[in-house]
Write an enzyme that holds these catalytic residues in place. Structure first.
Site, short mmCIF file in Angstrom:
data_model
loop_
_atom_site.label_atom_id
_atom_site.label_comp_id
_atom_site.label_asym_id
_atom_site.label_seq_id
_atom_site.Cartn_x
_atom_site.Cartn_y
_atom_site.Cartn_z
N GLY A 125 24.94 -13.71 25.60
CA GLY A 125 26.24 -14.41 25.65
C GLY A 125 27.47 -13.77 25.99
N GLY A 126 27.67 -12.44 27.41
CA GLY A 126 28.06 -12.88 27.77
C GLY A 126 28.70 -11.37 26.88
N SER A 205 20.83 -13.02 31.43
CA SER A 205 22.08 -13.38 31.73
C SER A 205 23.05 -12.23 31.39
CB SER A 205 23.03 -14.20 30.27
OG SER A 205 24.24 -14.54 30.99
#
Length: 709
Positions: A125-126, A205
């Site tokens: 989710g960055g 991610s």
């Protein structure tokens, strides 16, 4: 009914009927979970909303997590805790969450001391959104393979990654949440049937970046046994905050504040609601300002996650010597094309001047390698996205693998996920663009159950791919080898990379073992990095300096002992030199008068400069509110120590030493004229005040008396 009866019979065979309301003891108290069923009907235990740290509220905001507190009785663990504050990126696109969010969820097939391998998932989710919620990361399919699965929440955005380069807020609170969760798991997972000596951390991610950092952090040394890094790595230059204090100031400014000093910044942000902070963070992100990982400054006993360049730790072989799986999808990113200038995609860490001969040469090389014709227009979209995916993720993954094989004694397994099926999360998006590739997040549809695809009708080939993925991941967690034996689902032996061959497993419609994925492209980038990348040009430590002042209110009376007056000023002079452009050499003298003088007249009195320990300080007195021995406010003359030119001499009139920065110490009045905080210089007794203490110790002593920061 027949299916239910069969399942109950199988449960009996496994060692007794599963308890509907299982209770487990952990260090903080007792937890009551529940029994749930996987899609295939297999029962397992679920414990959700378990606090692994104290809620990061009030003065704990922005700071490292504190150990969880104990509770009385049996705590309900049948539902998830709040997600951390964020903007929901999928459904509502609105603010959601609560700061009391440091919870984890545990899913286990057995509570009877089976010592099963443990898989700890770190969501992506960055570092701005996401959670460990079962609606996104249901553990059903993994648990069916006899592993314990743990999902966690950690603080996001500025709440998790604000850094002021101070001991109080050094940064990376979100990563420290993850470390605290792993420590909690290490101490308690045996009560859930898990083996505390076999912990596999995996993430995708942003979670992949965090997993990579954990392999290099001294804070997780000897905690994790294996790691799986998916579509994200800490080599990526873009995940770090280059100027964290500048980012903090921008956050204050967008919220309408004007604080410059780090203490004022912290005070302002602590007084701001979580919703306002999150919304302001999103606005900054749209302008390219992200609150990501910080290379922390070292502050004595303050524990840090990362205090030096990840490159340095990796290339020097100081990463955890553990088996690692690492890989990416075939088309990672589908961001909007904002420019047709290929120079925009030259990695920033190469430090190549735009429009220089080198920059234009690289851009031309990119064009000839990636594009068959024009590099603009809709017809080149697929090629452009492949280039974007390489520069943002694939190049870094490739380089990470090459560094690992040079320094690790344990196997490194490299993969490419290239399967397109109904369970791909990005299928609709990519199909709308006319693309037929596996995109960012797509492998997660085959590892976890997910509410977004619960009504999708999977094909037999999709189910086969799910079985393959789950087996590969859980085999690795069990033994460090994803293909211990060949069978109907795992038809090849996945070889680890070697110095000579970057073996990789292609996860497509069929499994196949290859070597050196995207060789022509990676060879091109290897050549560019060999020529232009210099590890010493990268940020190896955090060099942005925190500007701060410490306001200490010192009130004295006529009865204040002279020794106290001298002690207070000695502390002030010792740690309050100020940078100045003016350098003056002065003769050495010895002060004969007390450094703090008590005047009976409220009129301002100028005094001549004096030399104390060879530092000249210009003193000035002015009337301020003080408290006498009877607690009555009255005006007295008290010297105010302001930032002034500092002149340093060693006794040699020809030698001048450079002044250094420090804190400002001064007296501050509230608008009503009363001091904001008051230290009575005659309370406590003189003998109780430590001698020769610095400003920070003096502040700590002051706070121990009940004063405020």
């Amino acid at each position: 009914m027949m299916t239910v009866a069969v399942n109950e019979f199988l449960d009996d065979l496994r060692g007794g009927r599963m308890t509907e309301a299982p209770t487990v003891s952990v260090q903080q108290g007792q937890l009551q979970g529940r029994t749930v069923n996987s899609p295939s009907g297999k029962a397992f235990y679920s414990f959700q909303g378990i606090p692994y740290a104290k809620p990061p509220l009030g003065s704990f905001r922005f700071k490292a997590p504190q150990p969880a507190e104990s509770w009385d009785g049996v705590r309900d663990a049948t539902s998830e805790g709040s997600v951390c504050p964020q903007i929901d990126p999928i459904i509502t696109k609105q603010f959601t969450g609560d700061e009391n969010c440091l919870y984890l969820n545990i899913y286990t097939p057995n509570l009877d001391g089976a010592f099963l391998p443990v898989m700890i998932y770190i969501h992506g989710g960055g570092f701005r959104n996401g959670s460990g919620s079962a609606s996104l990361y249901g553990a059903d399919f993994l648990v069916e393979k006899d592993v314990v699965v743990v999902t966690i929440n950690y603080r996001l955005g500025a709440l998790g990654f604000l850094s002021l380069n101070t001991p109080e807020v050094p940064g990376n609170a979100g990563l420290k949440d993850i470390v605290q969760a792993i420590r909690w798991i290490k101490e308690n997972i045996h009560n859930f049937g898990g083996n505390s000596g076999n912990l596999t951390v995996f993430g995708e991610s942003g979670g992949g970046v965090a997993t990579a950092i954990l392999t290099a952090s001294p804070s997780t040394k000897d905690l994790i046994s294996k790691a799986i890094i998916q579509s994200g790595t800490a080599i990526n230059h873009a995940v770090y905050q280059k100027c964290p204090i500048s980012n903090a100031k921008k956050l204050v400014n967008i919220l309408g504040g004007e604080a410059e000093d780090v203490d004022d910044i912290l005070e302002f942000l602590n007084a701001t609601s979580a919703k306002e902070l999150v919304e302001a963070t999103e606005k900054l992100a749209s302008d390219g300002v992200e609150f990501g990982v910080t290379i922390e400054k070292e502050f004595g006993d303050v524990e840090a996650v990362l205090t030096e360049s990840f490159y340095d730790v990796l290339t020097s072989g100081r990463v955890a010597d553990i088996p690692i799986m690492i890989g990416s999808t075939s088309l990672e990113l589908t961001l909007e094309r904002k420019s047709d200038d290929l120079q925009d995609l030259i990695p920033e860490e190469l430090h190549i001047e735009r429009n220089s001969e080198q920059s234009l040469e690289i851009a031309e090389g990119i064009k000839s390698l990636y594009f068959k014709g024009s590099h603009t227009g809709v017809e080149s979209l697929n090629e452009y996205l492949e280039l974007l995916s390489d520069t943002m993720i694939n190049i870094h993954t490739h380089r990470h693998v090459k560094y690992l094989v040079q320094v690790s004694n344990k196997p490194v397994y490299y993969y490419k996920f290239d399967y397109v099926g109904e369970l791909n999360w990005s299928k609709k998006l990519l199909a709308s663009l006319g693309l037929n590739h596996a995109g960012h997040l797509d492998e997660l549809g085959y590892l976890f159950s997910n509410e977004m695809i619960k009504d999708v009708e999977a094909t037999p080939q999709d189910l086969k791919m799910r079985e393959r993925m789950v087996r590969l991941w859980t085999n690795f967690a069990k033994s460090g080898n994803p293909t211990p034996e060949e069978n109907y689902y795992l038809t090849v032996t996945w070889l680890p990379v070697t110095h000579d061959n970057l073996y990789f497993l292609n996860l497509g419609s069929e499994l196949s073992l290859g070597s050196n994925p995207d060789k022509a492209k990676m060879d091109f980038w290897d050549e560019v990095y060999t020529k232009y990348f210099r590890i010493w040009d990268q940020p190896r430590t955090n060099t942005e300096e925190a500007v701060r002042k410490t306001d200490i209110i010192i009130s004295v009376t006529e009865q204040t002992p002279v020794a106290y007056q001298e002690e207070i000023v000695a502390v002030s002079v010792e740690e309050t030199p100020v940078v100045t452009n003016e350098i003056i050499v002065v003769p050495e003298t010895t002060p004969e008068e007390p450094l703090v003088q008590i005047s009976e007249t409220p009129e301002p009195v100028k005094t001549e400069p004096v030399i104390v320990d060879e530092i000249e300080v210009v003193q000035e007195s002015s009337p301020v509110q003080v408290v006498d021995n009877n607690g009555v406010d009255k005006e007295e003359d008290v010297h105010e120590i302001e930032p002034t030119p500092v002149h340093i001499s060693n006794g040699n009139s020809n030698e001048v030493k450079k002044p250094r920065t420090s804190n400002e110490i001064k007296m501050v009045q509230q608008p009503n004229g009363t001091p904001k905080d008051v230290i009575r210089a005659n309370d406590p007794p003189e003998d109780d005040l430590p001698k020769n203490i610095g400003v920070n110790k003096f502040v700590n002593f002051f706070e121990s008396l009940g004063g405020k920061k």
